[in-house]
Enzyme design. Structure first.
Site, PDB file in Angstrom:
ATOM      1  N   TYR A  11       0.832  -1.222   0.000  1.00 25.49           N
ATOM      2  CA  TYR A  11       0.000   0.000   0.000  1.00 25.49           C
ATOM      3  C   TYR A  11       0.866   1.272   0.000  1.00 25.49           C
ATOM      4  CZ  TYR A  11      -3.228   3.450   2.112  1.00 25.49           C
ATOM      5  OH  TYR A  11      -3.971   4.574   2.410  1.00 25.49           O
ATOM      6  N   ASP A  31      10.076  -7.523  -3.321  1.00 19.03           N
ATOM      7  CA  ASP A  31       8.855  -7.847  -2.577  1.00 19.03           C
ATOM      8  C   ASP A  31       8.596  -9.339  -2.742  1.00 19.03           C
ATOM      9  OD1 ASP A  31       6.021  -7.962  -1.687  1.00 19.03           O
ATOM     10  OD2 ASP A  31       6.101  -5.777  -1.837  1.00 19.03           O
ATOM     11  N   ASN A  99      10.158 -12.264  10.535  1.00 15.63           N
ATOM     12  CA  ASN A  99      10.008 -11.512   9.284  1.00 15.63           C
ATOM     13  C   ASN A  99      10.529 -10.075   9.445  1.00 15.63           C
ATOM     14  OD1 ASN A  99       8.543 -11.770   6.497  1.00 15.63           O
ATOM     15  ND2 ASN A  99       7.994  -9.748   7.266  1.00 15.63           N
ATOM     16  N   SER A 124       6.423   3.556  13.164  1.00 13.78           N
ATOM     17  CA  SER A 124       4.996   3.768  13.426  1.00 13.78           C
ATOM     18  C   SER A 124       4.807   4.536  14.728  1.00 13.78           C
ATOM     19  CB  SER A 124       4.338   2.395  13.542  1.00 13.78           C
ATOM     20  OG  SER A 124       3.045   2.506  14.062  1.00 13.78           O
ATOM     21  N   TYR A 149       3.622  -6.830  16.988  1.00 10.33           N
ATOM     22  CA  TYR A 149       3.897  -6.007  15.807  1.00 10.33           C
ATOM     23  C   TYR A 149       4.575  -4.701  16.215  1.00 10.33           C
ATOM     24  CZ  TYR A 149       3.206  -2.389  12.357  1.00 10.33           C
ATOM     25  OH  TYR A 149       3.432  -1.320  11.526  1.00 10.33           O
ATOM     26  N   LYS A 153       8.612  -2.939  15.571  1.00 13.97           N
ATOM     27  CA  LYS A 153       8.982  -1.593  15.081  1.00 13.97           C
ATOM     28  C   LYS A 153       9.966  -0.933  16.051  1.00 13.97           C
ATOM     29  CE  LYS A 153       6.785  -1.662  11.367  1.00 13.97           C
ATOM     30  NZ  LYS A 153       7.457  -1.624  10.085  1.00 13.97           N
ATOM     31  N   PHE A 178       1.679   8.060  11.289  1.00 14.99           N
ATOM     32  CA  PHE A 178       0.454   8.012  12.069  1.00 14.99           C
ATOM     33  C   PHE A 178      -0.543   7.132  11.290  1.00 14.99           C
ATOM     34  CE2 PHE A 178       1.132  10.277  16.020  1.00 14.99           C
ATOM     35  CZ  PHE A 178       2.485  10.488  15.861  1.00 14.99           C
ATOM     36  N   VAL A 217     -18.280   0.432  15.794  1.00 14.03           N
ATOM     37  CA  VAL A 217     -17.458   1.511  16.373  1.00 14.03           C
ATOM     38  C   VAL A 217     -16.973   1.010  17.731  1.00 14.03           C
ATOM     39  CG1 VAL A 217     -17.469   3.876  17.254  1.00 14.03           C
ATOM     40  CG2 VAL A 217     -18.719   3.312  15.146  1.00 14.03           C
ATOM     41  N   GLY A 301      -6.338  -3.020  23.662  1.00 10.61           N
ATOM     42  CA  GLY A 301      -5.079  -2.390  23.232  1.00 10.61           C
ATOM     43  C   GLY A 301      -5.260  -1.010  22.624  1.00 10.61           C
TER      44      GLY A 301
HETATM   45  P1  NAD Z   1       1.622  -3.706   3.043  1.00  4.80           P
HETATM   46  O1  NAD Z   1       1.392  -5.027   3.665  1.00  4.80           O
HETATM   47  O2  NAD Z   1       0.623  -3.210   2.054  1.00  4.80           O
HETATM   48  O3  NAD Z   1       3.070  -3.653   2.354  1.00  4.80           O
HETATM   49  C1  NAD Z   1       4.154  -4.397   2.848  1.00  4.80           C
HETATM   50  C2  NAD Z   1       4.801  -5.100   1.665  1.00  4.80           C
HETATM   51  O4  NAD Z   1       5.920  -5.851   2.155  1.00  4.80           O
HETATM   52  C3  NAD Z   1       3.856  -6.093   0.982  1.00  4.80           C
HETATM   53  O5  NAD Z   1       3.885  -5.875  -0.406  1.00  4.80           O
HETATM   54  C4  NAD Z   1       4.424  -7.463   1.336  1.00  4.80           C
HETATM   55  O6  NAD Z   1       4.208  -8.408   0.309  1.00  4.80           O
HETATM   56  C5  NAD Z   1       5.899  -7.134   1.533  1.00  4.80           C
HETATM   57  N1  NAD Z   1       6.619  -8.038   2.448  1.00  4.80           N
HETATM   58  C6  NAD Z   1       6.250  -8.449   3.679  1.00  4.80           C
HETATM   59  N2  NAD Z   1       7.174  -9.272   4.197  1.00  4.80           N
HETATM   60  C7  NAD Z   1       8.164  -9.380   3.261  1.00  4.80           C
HETATM   61  C8  NAD Z   1       9.388 -10.099   3.194  1.00  4.80           C
HETATM   62  N3  NAD Z   1       9.772 -10.927   4.177  1.00  4.80           N
HETATM   63  N4  NAD Z   1      10.154  -9.969   2.101  1.00  4.80           N
HETATM   64  C9  NAD Z   1       9.764  -9.171   1.072  1.00  4.80           C
HETATM   65  N5  NAD Z   1       8.610  -8.489   1.059  1.00  4.80           N
HETATM   66  C10 NAD Z   1       7.820  -8.593   2.147  1.00  4.80           C
HETATM   67  O7  NAD Z   1       1.787  -2.641   4.243  1.00  4.80           O
HETATM   68  P2  NAD Z   1       1.808  -1.056   4.189  1.00  4.80           P
HETATM   69  O8  NAD Z   1       0.567  -0.567   4.854  1.00  4.80           O
HETATM   70  O9  NAD Z   1       2.176  -0.588   2.850  1.00  4.80           O
HETATM   71  O10 NAD Z   1       2.990  -0.784   5.224  1.00  4.80           O
HETATM   72  C11 NAD Z   1       4.335  -0.625   4.788  1.00  4.80           C
HETATM   73  C12 NAD Z   1       5.229  -0.511   5.998  1.00  4.80           C
HETATM   74  O11 NAD Z   1       4.794   0.597   6.790  1.00  4.80           O
HETATM   75  C13 NAD Z   1       5.191  -1.726   6.925  1.00  4.80           C
HETATM   76  O12 NAD Z   1       6.490  -1.945   7.417  1.00  4.80           O
HETATM   77  C14 NAD Z   1       4.258  -1.292   8.024  1.00  4.80           C
HETATM   78  O13 NAD Z   1       4.549  -1.953   9.222  1.00  4.80           O
HETATM   79  C15 NAD Z   1       4.574   0.182   8.130  1.00  4.80           C
HETATM   80  N6  NAD Z   1       3.471   0.963   8.695  1.00  4.80           N
HETATM   81  C16 NAD Z   1       2.229   0.867   8.152  1.00  4.80           C
HETATM   82  C17 NAD Z   1       1.181   1.593   8.705  1.00  4.80           C
HETATM   83  C18 NAD Z   1      -0.219   1.454   8.165  1.00  4.80           C
HETATM   84  O14 NAD Z   1      -1.154   1.826   8.878  1.00  4.80           O
HETATM   85  N7  NAD Z   1      -0.420   0.967   6.949  1.00  4.80           N
HETATM   86  C19 NAD Z   1       1.423   2.447   9.797  1.00  4.80           C
HETATM   87  C20 NAD Z   1       2.727   2.539  10.315  1.00  4.80           C
HETATM   88  C21 NAD Z   1       3.751   1.790   9.749  1.00  4.80           C
HETATM   89  C1  WQD Z   2      -8.547   3.701  14.218  1.00 11.72           C
HETATM   90  C2  WQD Z   2      -9.709   3.995  15.166  1.00 11.72           C
HETATM   91  C3  WQD Z   2     -10.379   2.096  16.479  1.00 11.72           C
HETATM   92  C4  WQD Z   2     -11.820  -0.315  13.103  1.00 11.72           C
HETATM   93  C5  WQD Z   2      -3.355   0.671  13.623  1.00 11.72           C
HETATM   94  C6  WQD Z   2      -2.151  -0.003  14.242  1.00 11.72           C
HETATM   95  C7  WQD Z   2      -0.964   0.912  14.176  1.00 11.72           C
HETATM   96  C8  WQD Z   2      -0.735   1.424  12.756  1.00 11.72           C
HETATM   97  C9  WQD Z   2      -1.977   1.963  12.115  1.00 11.72           C
HETATM   98  C10 WQD Z   2       0.883   0.113  11.641  1.00 11.72           C
HETATM   99  C11 WQD Z   2      -9.538   3.369  16.548  1.00 11.72           C
HETATM  100  C12 WQD Z   2     -11.484   2.512  15.542  1.00 11.72           C
HETATM  101  C13 WQD Z   2     -11.293   0.688  13.892  1.00 11.72           C
HETATM  102  C14 WQD Z   2     -13.193  -0.600  13.206  1.00 11.72           C
HETATM  103  C15 WQD Z   2     -13.398   1.154  14.843  1.00 11.72           C
HETATM  104  N1  WQD Z   2      -0.296   0.389  11.883  1.00 11.72           N
HETATM  105  N2  WQD Z   2     -12.061   1.411  14.740  1.00 11.72           N
HETATM  106  N3  WQD Z   2     -13.937   0.149  14.079  1.00 11.72           N
HETATM  107  O1  WQD Z   2      -5.571   1.165  15.784  1.00 11.72           O
HETATM  108  O2  WQD Z   2      -5.043   3.611  15.366  1.00 11.72           O
HETATM  109  O3  WQD Z   2      -3.646   1.861  14.347  1.00 11.72           O
HETATM  110  O4  WQD Z   2      -3.054   1.028  12.257  1.00 11.72           O
HETATM  111  O5  WQD Z   2       1.858   0.531  12.196  1.00 11.72           O
HETATM  112  O6  WQD Z   2       0.127   0.191  14.672  1.00 11.72           O
HETATM  113  O7  WQD Z   2      -2.454  -0.318  15.596  1.00 11.72           O
HETATM  114  O8  WQD Z   2      -5.920   2.210  13.478  1.00 11.72           O
HETATM  115  O9  WQD Z   2      -7.648   2.077  11.760  1.00 11.72           O
HETATM  116  O10 WQD Z   2      -7.369   0.137  13.349  1.00 11.72           O
HETATM  117  O11 WQD Z   2      -8.309   2.286  14.201  1.00 11.72           O
HETATM  118  O12 WQD Z   2     -14.134   1.790  15.606  1.00 11.72           O
HETATM  119  O13 WQD Z   2     -13.733  -1.508  12.550  1.00 11.72           O
HETATM  120  O14 WQD Z   2     -10.891   3.400  14.622  1.00 11.72           O
HETATM  121  O15 WQD Z   2     -10.906   1.696  17.721  1.00 11.72           O
HETATM  122  O16 WQD Z   2     -10.093   4.269  17.469  1.00 11.72           O
HETATM  123  P1  WQD Z   2      -5.088   2.198  14.881  1.00 11.72           P
HETATM  124  P2  WQD Z   2      -7.317   1.599  13.113  1.00 11.72           P
END
Ligand code: NAD
Ligand code: WQD
Length: 345
Positions: A11, A31, A99, A124, A149, A153, A178, A217, A301
Site C-alpha cells: 500500500y 517484494d 520476518n 509507526s 507487531y 517496530k 500516524f 465503532v 489495546g
Molecule cells: P503492506 O502489507 O501493504 O506492504 C508491505 C509489503 O511488504 C507487501 O507488499 C508485502 O508483500 C511485503 N513483504 C512483507 N514481508 C516481506 C518479506 N519478508 N520480504 C519481502 N517483502 C515482504 O503494508 P503497508 O501498509 O504498505 O505498510 C508498509 C510498511 O509501513 C510496513 O512496514 C508497516 O509496518 C509500516 N506501517 C504501516 C502503517 C499502516 O497503517 N499501513 C502504519 C505505520 C507503519
Molecule cells: C482507528 C480507530 C479504532 C476499526 C493501527 C495499528 C498501528 C498502525 C496503524 C501500523 C480506533 C477505531 C477501527 C473498526 C473502529 N499500523 N475502529 N472500528 O488502531 O489507530 O492503528 O493502524 O503501524 O500500529 O495499531 O488504526 O484504523 O485500526 O483504528 O471503531 O472496525 O478506529 O478503535 O479508534 P489504529 P485503526
C-alpha cells in the site's frame, strides 16, 4: 538516485514508488508478494509511464538479498517490507519477529556487504504506546507496545540507532507514520487488505461498497471529543512525499537546516486528530453515502487519542501535508469503487 524499495508492491510502498519515479529516481522493488499483487507494477506504469524494476524475493533470504544487491549499486534503501496485522502478531509472534526483525538484520548486513549506507525505515506511532499527552513530539519516550507487531517496530528502531552509533558512514531515517488512509487520485492503486479489514477506513469503504453490512465503532466512552477514538489520519500521497523529502538527510551539505547527525527521527502525520464518528461523517458527506454503524465494546489495546506534532519534519525537510480528511475520504472511495475486489480481477 538509484533506490531499492523493499515492500514496494504494498500500500504505502506503491504510492511512494510513484512519487519517486515522478521525481526522476530509478527504482527497483524487492517484494515477496505475501501481502500484495504484481498487478501493482502495471498500475504504477499506467500512472508514471515507467514500469519499475521488480525482483521477487524475501528479506528473510540472504541469497535473495545478495542477488538483488548484485543488480546495481543502490544509493539508498527505503524499507517498507514487513508484516503489519496487529491481531495476527499476537497469534504469531515468532513469525512477526522473524520476518520484521530478522529480515531487517539480513537487509542491514547485505547493505554493509554491498557498501550501501543509507536507509529510510517505516516506523509507526505505535512506538509511543499510550502517550502522556497530545500532540506527540519525537522526543516523547517510547513506551512498551501493546502487541508484538509494535514491538518489532521499536526493536528495529533500536537496531538502526545502534548501527548508526557504531558506523559514522551509515545513515538512518526513522519515519513514524500516524494513520495512513486515502489512495492515489487515479484510483489505480490503493489499500487492498486481505479478508475483513482491521483498520477503520478500509472497513468504512467496504461497508459503502456493500461487502460488509455495518461498521462496528469500538467504544464511545473514551476521553475524547465524542467518546470515540481519535487518530491522526494522513493521506498516503502526503506520506509518500515525506519519504521523498527524507532523502535530503543523505545530503546534509546541501541541507544545512537538517541537524548534523547520521540518524534522524520524524513524525509523519497532519497534526490534527479526527474521531471515528468524525471520519464516518466526513466520508458520508464527501461521497453522499450512508454508513450504518453500531457502537460496540472497546477493542483491546486501543488508546483514546493519538496525534502528531510535525514541526520537525517541516523545519528540517520542508515537508507538510496538503490533503485534508475530505480528500482522504474521496480518494479512498474512488479506489474502492473502481476496484471493488482490490487487485483481484
Ligand atoms: P503492506 O502489507 O501493504 O506492504 C508491505 C509489503 O511488504 C507487501 O507488499 C508485502 O508483500 C511485503 N513483504 C512483507 N514481508 C516481506 C518479506 N519478508 N520480504 C519481502 N517483502 C515482504 O503494508 P503497508 O501498509 O504498505 O505498510 C508498509 C510498511 O509501513 C510496513 O512496514 C508497516 O509496518 C509500516 N506501517 C504501516 C502503517 C499502516 O497503517 N499501513 C502504519 C505505520 C507503519
Ligand atoms: C482507528 C480507530 C479504532 C476499526 C493501527 C495499528 C498501528 C498502525 C496503524 C501500523 C480506533 C477505531 C477501527 C473498526 C473502529 N499500523 N475502529 N472500528 O488502531 O489507530 O492503528 O493502524 O503501524 O500500529 O495499531 O488504526 O484504523 O485500526 O483504528 O471503531 O472496525 O478506529 O478503535 O479508534 P489504529 P485503526
Amino acid at each position: 538516485m538509484k533506490i531499492l524499495v523493499t515492500g514496494g508492491c504494498g500500500y504505502i510502498g506503491s504510492h511512494t514508488v510513484v512519487e519517486l519515479i515522478d521525481a526522476g529516481h530509478k527504482v527497483c522493488i524487492l517484494d515477496n508478494l505475501s501481502n500484495s499483487s504484481s498487478l501493482v507494477l502495471d498500475r504504477i506504469e499506467k500512472i508514471t509511464g515507467t514500469k519499475p524494476e521488480f525482483f521477487k524475493g524475501d528479506i528473510k533470504s540472504k541469497d535473495d538479498l545478495n542477488d538483488v544487491f548484485n543488480l546495481a549499486n543502490f544509493d539508498c534503501v527505503i524499507h517498507f517490507a514487513g508484516l503489519k496485522a496487529v491481531g495476527e502478531s499476537v497469534e504469531k509472534p515468532l513469525e512477526y519477529y522473524e520476518n520484521n526483525v530478522c529480515g531487517t538484520i539480513n537487509l542491514l548486513q547485505a547493505m554493509r556487504e554491498h557498501n550501501c549506507n543509507n536507509i529510510i525505515f517505516s516506523s509507526s506511532a505505535t512506538v509511543y504506546g499510550s502517550p502522556k499527552s497530545n500532540p506527540i513530539f519525537e522526543d516523547f519516550p517510547k513506551l512498551k507496545a501493546t502487541n508484538p507487531y509494535g514491538e518489532t517496530k521499536s526493536v528495529i528502531e533500536d537496531i538502526l540507532i545502534d548501527n548508526a552509533k557504531a558506523n559514522a558512514n551509515f545513515n538512518a531515517v526513522l519515519l513514524r507514520y500516524f494513520n495512513p488512509i486515502g489512495a492515489h487520485k487515479s484510483g489505480l492503486i490503493g489499500e487492498d487488505p486481505k479478508g475483513i479489514p482491521n483498520n477503520l477506513m478500509p472497513y468504512i469503504t467496504q461497508v459503502a461498497v456493500g461487502k460488509l453490512e455495518r461498521l462496528g465503532v469500538f467504544g464511545n466512552d473514551y476521553n475524547t471529543v465524542d467518546g470515540t477514538g481519535v487518530r491522526d489520519y494522513i493521506h498516503v500521497v502526503d506520506l509518500s512525499l515525506g519519504h521523498l523529502a527524507s532523502l535530503k538527510c543523505f545530503d546534509l551539505d546541501n541541507n544545512p537546516q537538517i541537524e548534523k547527525s547520521n540518524c534522524h527521527i520524524y513524525n509523519l502525520g497532519t497534526g490534527k486528530g479526527t474521531s471515528v464518528l468524525e471520519l464516518v461523517d466526513a466520508f458520508e458527506s464527501a461521497n453522499d453515502i450512508e454508513i450504518p454503524y453500531e457502537i460496540c465494546p472497546r477493542r483491546a489495546g486501543d488508546i483514546d487519542e493519538c496525534f502528531a506534532n510535525c514541526d520537525k519534519a517541516f523545519k528540517e525537510l520542508g515537508w507538510k501535508t496538503k490533503f485534508n480528511i475530505v480528500d482522504m475520504a474521496n480518494d479512498s472511495w474512488n479506489w474502492q469503487i473502481n476496484n471493488p475486489q482490490g487487485y483481484q480481477l
